[in-house]
Motif scaffolding. Sequence first.
Motif: not given
Length: 546
Positions: A204-210, A214-215, A449-453
């Motif tokens: 759900a957090a990754v969806g901010t960027l990508v 999928t997990m 999560v997005p920050m580290l990505m």
Amino acid sequence: MTKADAPATQERQTGILGWIEKTGNKLPDPVIIFAWLILILVAISIVAELFGVSVEHPVRVNEDGTPVIEEARMLVRSEIIEGLLVRMPTIFTSFHPLGYVLVVMLGAGVAERAGLFGTAMRAAVRNAPRFLLTPVVALVAMLANLAADAAYVVLIPLAGVIYAAAGRHPIAGIAAAFAGVSGGFSANLFPGQLDALLFGITEAAVGTLVADWTMNIAGNWFFIAAMTLIYLPIIWFVTDAIIEKRLGAWTGGAVAGSTSAEDDPDAELTPGQKKGLAHAGLAVLAVMFLWLFLTIDLVEAVTFGAVSVWNGNPPLLNPDPALAPAQQLVPFFSSLVAGFLFLFLAAGVAYGMAAGTIKTHRDTVEMMAGGMKDMGYYLVLAFAAAYFVELFNQSNLGLIAAVNGAGAIEQSGLPLPIVLGLIVIFAGILNLFVGSASAKWAFMAPILVPMLMLLGVSPEMATAAYRVGDSATNIITPLMVYFPLVLVFARRWVPEFGIGSLTAAMVPYSLWLLISGIILTIAWVFLGLPLGPGAEVGYTLPTAGQ
């Protein structure tokens, strides 16, 4: 209820432990914390929009090739309020961790209620040699995380009984089991329910960027296995060289409190239990073979008459030769949540039918329903967390914080391994006050999560770093939900054993586990080792416009 089993009175702590206990006890339930966070988020969103806070989206571009500007949006806009109210059922049911966890628990509920988990733990530790007692208990305790709450209720008191029967101090056994079950909460040789829960939040957090990430429930498999191998000698050393020496020799006898066959380490497993374990093992092998068959083209084609069923294209394998092997296995990784459902369900039913705890199909359905009843509180928490994550996304504050946070870290010049180590420490400190692993990750992940990505760190690595900190301090906070229960188990043997005694006993474990976990995290990032099948430490954002 016997006197030995009665709830123990907890003494007030002084010093830093007293401050932690007093401060933590004043915190509301995590559900209410999310409610307060939502109100704070609404206020911040209003201020952020009024001041024109914005960032360039790192991936999305306009038609003319210029970066999309993401502006902070106040959450009191008419269209946002309308969407939140109209889509309330969808927001809740589309919360990624919800479906993952409920599916796994359908099977785990049967395995637990049929008695498989409890019997398997007893069988694993009851015949351990005296000098190997601690590593066996610690290993079984960490593996028992797959059994969730059953590990606390069954293994920890059983460890005390087994140690006493071996002439060793039962508090040392309780401490070793508690350290493995709770301090090694994320360590295991296999993925399980916790992986489904945390990676659902990560997705759900990754969806901010990508949007299309999928997990992979096995995304931390190698990392948590390494945690297990490292934590095992640490728990062994702390128990035998520190805790047991402090406790001194045990002279109180072999059994305290209940002396039922469930607690007696010398009691043989019944023929039904032995038969049940054997049948459960066969069921596990059958499910594993089924998943292997669905993933690997064992034969060129499986046909029935003139109809080709497989035709060189197994259901859980992407046959595109242009893809890397890890990408070809994406369907397999995505199916592992369903795999755990069938694994737990098949093993639980096979055990129950052989042991006599499951007599009809109605018993199985009732156990599955019981597993869902246990998830009642989680459903309430998931509703609050789902809305918090949705509001974070609607406000754009998560993306803004992630981009600015990544920029600040880059300007600081801190190496990424050190950044991950600091995240471990932060998660460990936060864990002293908020015990729920999913609650903490639900409000950390949208930024972290997005920050580290953006810094080139994969979502899997961000999740792994969080897990290290989240588990190491479980055993020293009185706010951990099972802390009072462990205190009751200890008082069966030492009536004057207090909350300070238990905390003092667990501090060496916590410190050693946290230090070793930080070293493991830093070394893993430095070496760039894969975290699991198809899961790397590094991450490259899609090219702008993709």
